[in-house]
Design a protein around this motif. Structure first.
Motif, mmCIF file in Angstrom:
data_model
loop_
_atom_site.group_PDB
_atom_site.id
_atom_site.type_symbol
_atom_site.label_atom_id
_atom_site.label_comp_id
_atom_site.label_asym_id
_atom_site.label_seq_id
_atom_site.Cartn_x
_atom_site.Cartn_y
_atom_site.Cartn_z
ATOM 1 N N LYS A 66 0.824 -1.222 0.000
ATOM 2 C CA LYS A 66 0.000 0.000 0.000
ATOM 3 C C LYS A 66 0.851 1.263 0.000
ATOM 4 C CE LYS A 66 -4.295 -1.694 1.784
ATOM 5 N NZ LYS A 66 -4.807 -2.243 3.035
ATOM 6 N N ARG A 67 2.034 1.138 0.570
ATOM 7 C CA ARG A 67 2.894 2.325 0.690
ATOM 8 C C ARG A 67 3.686 2.593 -0.571
ATOM 9 N NH1 ARG A 67 5.758 3.391 5.885
ATOM 10 N NH2 ARG A 67 3.951 3.763 7.168
ATOM 11 N N ILE A 68 4.105 1.521 -1.232
ATOM 12 C CA ILE A 68 4.936 1.706 -2.436
ATOM 13 C C ILE A 68 4.241 0.990 -3.597
ATOM 14 C CG2 ILE A 68 7.226 1.410 -3.444
ATOM 15 C CD1 ILE A 68 8.372 1.168 -0.610
ATOM 16 N N ARG A 69 3.678 1.757 -4.500
ATOM 17 C CA ARG A 69 2.895 1.176 -5.601
ATOM 18 C C ARG A 69 3.785 0.555 -6.683
ATOM 19 N NH1 ARG A 69 -2.203 0.105 -4.130
ATOM 20 N NH2 ARG A 69 -3.053 1.808 -2.934
ATOM 21 N N ASP A 70 4.935 1.192 -6.907
ATOM 22 C CA ASP A 70 5.808 0.715 -7.980
ATOM 23 C C ASP A 70 6.507 -0.585 -7.559
ATOM 24 O OD1 ASP A 70 7.324 1.386 -10.570
ATOM 25 O OD2 ASP A 70 8.913 0.962 -9.139
ATOM 26 N N ARG A 71 6.359 -1.612 -8.412
ATOM 27 C CA ARG A 71 6.861 -2.946 -8.077
ATOM 28 C C ARG A 71 8.363 -3.007 -7.839
ATOM 29 N NH1 ARG A 71 4.689 -7.931 -11.614
ATOM 30 N NH2 ARG A 71 3.324 -8.802 -10.041
ATOM 31 N N LYS A 72 9.084 -2.381 -8.765
ATOM 32 C CA LYS A 72 10.549 -2.416 -8.675
ATOM 33 C C LYS A 72 11.031 -1.705 -7.418
ATOM 34 C CE LYS A 72 12.764 -2.949 -13.129
ATOM 35 N NZ LYS A 72 13.384 -2.244 -14.244
ATOM 36 N N GLU A 73 10.410 -0.565 -7.193
ATOM 37 C CA GLU A 73 10.775 0.229 -6.021
ATOM 38 C C GLU A 73 10.479 -0.570 -4.738
ATOM 39 O OE1 GLU A 73 9.323 4.350 -4.110
ATOM 40 O OE2 GLU A 73 8.930 4.155 -6.247
ATOM 41 N N ARG A 74 9.329 -1.274 -4.783
ATOM 42 C CA ARG A 74 8.916 -2.063 -3.613
ATOM 43 C C ARG A 74 9.905 -3.203 -3.358
ATOM 44 N NH1 ARG A 74 3.466 -2.719 -4.882
ATOM 45 N NH2 ARG A 74 3.807 -4.783 -5.757
ATOM 46 N N ALA A 75 10.321 -3.862 -4.446
ATOM 47 C CA ALA A 75 11.274 -4.975 -4.305
ATOM 48 C C ALA A 75 12.603 -4.464 -3.754
ATOM 49 C CB ALA A 75 11.482 -5.659 -5.651
ATOM 50 N N ALA A 76 13.022 -3.291 -4.223
ATOM 51 C CA ALA A 76 14.297 -2.728 -3.765
ATOM 52 C C ALA A 76 14.210 -2.361 -2.288
ATOM 53 C CB ALA A 76 14.644 -1.499 -4.599
ATOM 54 N N ARG A 77 13.067 -1.822 -1.898
ATOM 55 C CA ARG A 77 12.883 -1.445 -0.482
ATOM 56 C C ARG A 77 12.866 -2.694 0.408
ATOM 57 N NH1 ARG A 77 14.478 1.025 3.282
ATOM 58 N NH2 ARG A 77 13.136 1.100 5.085
ATOM 59 N N ALA A 78 12.193 -3.745 -0.069
ATOM 60 C CA ALA A 78 12.140 -4.990 0.715
ATOM 61 C C ALA A 78 13.553 -5.540 0.913
ATOM 62 C CB ALA A 78 11.267 -6.022 0.005
ATOM 63 N N GLN A 79 14.335 -5.514 -0.156
ATOM 64 C CA GLN A 79 15.709 -6.007 -0.036
ATOM 65 C C GLN A 79 16.494 -5.140 0.959
ATOM 66 O OE1 GLN A 79 17.056 -8.851 -1.658
ATOM 67 N NE2 GLN A 79 18.750 -8.494 -0.226
ATOM 68 N N ALA A 80 16.272 -3.827 0.892
ATOM 69 C CA ALA A 80 16.990 -2.924 1.799
ATOM 70 C C ALA A 80 16.608 -3.183 3.259
ATOM 71 C CB ALA A 80 16.692 -1.478 1.422
ATOM 72 N N VAL A 81 15.316 -3.433 3.476
ATOM 73 C CA VAL A 81 14.851 -3.715 4.845
ATOM 74 C C VAL A 81 15.535 -4.977 5.374
ATOM 75 C CG1 VAL A 81 12.831 -4.513 6.160
ATOM 76 C CG2 VAL A 81 12.622 -2.534 4.662
ATOM 77 N N LEU A 82 15.634 -5.994 4.516
ATOM 78 C CA LEU A 82 16.274 -7.249 4.933
ATOM 79 C C LEU A 82 17.772 -7.040 5.140
ATOM 80 C CD1 LEU A 82 14.247 -9.674 2.693
ATOM 81 C CD2 LEU A 82 14.308 -9.705 5.186
ATOM 82 N N ASP A 83 18.390 -6.274 4.247
ATOM 83 C CA ASP A 83 19.826 -5.992 4.392
ATOM 84 C C ASP A 83 20.111 -5.303 5.722
ATOM 85 O OD1 ASP A 83 20.448 -7.098 1.947
ATOM 86 O OD2 ASP A 83 20.455 -5.179 0.870
#
Ligand SMILES: Nc1ncnc2c1ncn2[C@@H]1O[C@H](COP(=O)(O)OP(=O)(O)OP(=O)(O)O)[C@@H](O)[C@H]1O
Ligand SMILES: [Mg+2]
Length: 252
Positions: free
Chosen positions: A110-127
Motif C-alpha cells: 500500500k505504501r509503495i505502488r511501484d513494483r521495482k521500487e517495492r522490491a528494492a525497499r524490501a531487499q533494503a529492509v532485509l539488508d
C-alpha cells in the motif's frame, strides 16, 4: 504512549449444555506507559496476551479505555494497526508469503505502488537486519531465529511507532534468543513485550506483573521480577488460588 484506563475484558464462553457464562480475562488494569521498553510477565493464562492484543484491536475492552498515541484501537482499528506492529510468538503465524522478500513486499504494497521500487525497499529492509542473503529462501528453510527476525522486519517495514511482541523468543534456542532480544531491545520504537524469559524482562525500563487478569505489580523491572518470583514461590497460579497481599502498585 500506551494508556490503559481501568481496562477490563470479559468474553462469553459456553459450557456443558450450551450454557453461556462470562469469563473475565482482565480486570481493572490501569497504567500509562511512556517508557521505551516495557515488559509484561505473569504465569500461563494470567492475561498477558490479552493485554497485548488490546493494543492493536485484536481484542476489545469490555470496560475502560485503551489509548495508543491517543488512538482508541476499539474505535479506529486501522489507525491503531498503523501505529502498532505486532510480533507473534510463532513467526509462521505471521509470515504468509513463501519468501522473506515476498512477505515484506506484501507489507509494503500500500505504501509503495511501484513494483521495482517495492522490491528494492524490501531487499533494503532485509539488508538492514542482516537478512539480505536469505531474502529469496523459503521461509520453511530458515532457522527459527532467522524466521523471527524476518517476522520483525516485516512488522518494521510499515514503520510502526510502537512494537508489541508476544513471547517473541519462546520458540528459540539461546543463540537465536540473544539475536532476537538484541534486535528488539535495540529498536528506536517503543517496545512492549510479554515474556517468560526473566533475563529478557530484566532489561526493560518498567515491568508489569499480571496475575489472574489483574495488574499485580507495576514498577522497575528488577522489583517486578522479584515480586513475580515471590508469587510463584508462594504457589500462586494464574487460575485462581489467590495471592494474599498482592496489590497493584503505583506507576514507575
Ligand atoms: N477468546 C477467548 N475466549 C475465552 N477465553 C479466552 C480467550 N482468550 C483468552 N482466554 C483465556 O484467558 C486467559 C488468559 O489468556 P492469555 O492468552 O491472555 O494468557 P497469557 O498470560 O498470555 O498466557 P501464556 O503465558 O500461556 O501465553 C486464559 O485462561 C485463556 O484461556
Ligand atoms: Mg500468551
Amino acid at each position: 504512549m500506551i494508556e490503559l484506563h481501568d481496562v477490563s475484558v470479559a468474553v462469553p464462553v459456553w459450557g456443558d449444555g450450551g450454557r453461556q457464562r462470562t469469563k473475565q480475562l482482565l480486570t481493572g488494569v490501569t497504567a500509562s506507559l511512556p517508557e521505551q521498553r516495557v515488559a509484561v510477565v505473569g504465569a500461563n493464562g494470567s492475561g498477558k496476551s490479552t493485554l497485548l492484543r488490546l493494543l492493536n484491536g485484536l481484542i476489545t475492552a469490555s470496560a475502560g479505555r485503551v489509548l495508543v498515541d491517543g488512538i482508541d484501537p476499539a474505535r479506529d482499528g486501522k489507525g491503531a494497526r498503523q501505529r502498532v506492529g505486532f510480533v507473534f510468538t510463532d513467526p509462521l503465524s505471521q509470515l504468509v508469503m513463501s519468501t522473506p522478500a515476498d512477505d515484506i513486499e506484501l507489507s509494503l504494497r500500500k505504501r509503495i505502488r511501484d513494483r521495482k521500487e517495492r522490491a528494492a525497499r524490501a531487499q533494503a529492509v532485509l539488508d538492514e537486519r542482516g537478512l539480505g542473503d536469505v531474502a529469496h529462501q523459503s521461509i520453511y528453510d530458515l532457522s527459527g531465529g532467522e524466521r523471527q527476525l524476518v517476522s520483525l522486519a516485516t512488522v518494521l517495514a510499515i514503520e510502526p511507532a510502537i512494537v508489541v511482541a508476544d513471547e517473541p523468543t519462546t520458540l528459540l534456542d539461546l543463540r537465536n534468543r540473544m539475536d532476537v532480544c538484541e534486535a528488539l531491545l535495540g529498536l528506536p520504537q517503543q517496545l512492549l513485550y510479554a515474556t517468560h524469559d526473566l533475563d529478557f524482562a530484566a532489561q526493560a525500563d518498567r515491568a508489569l506483573v499480571i496475575q489472574e487478569g489483574r495488574l499485580s505489580f507495576d514498577g522497575p523491572a528488577a522489583e517486578a521480577i522479584s515480586h513475580y518470583r515471590g508469587l510463584m514461590a508462594s504457589g500462586t497460579r494464574a487460575s485462581g488460588r489467590g495471592a494474599p497481599g498482592a496489590k497493584a502498585v503505583g506507576g514507575a
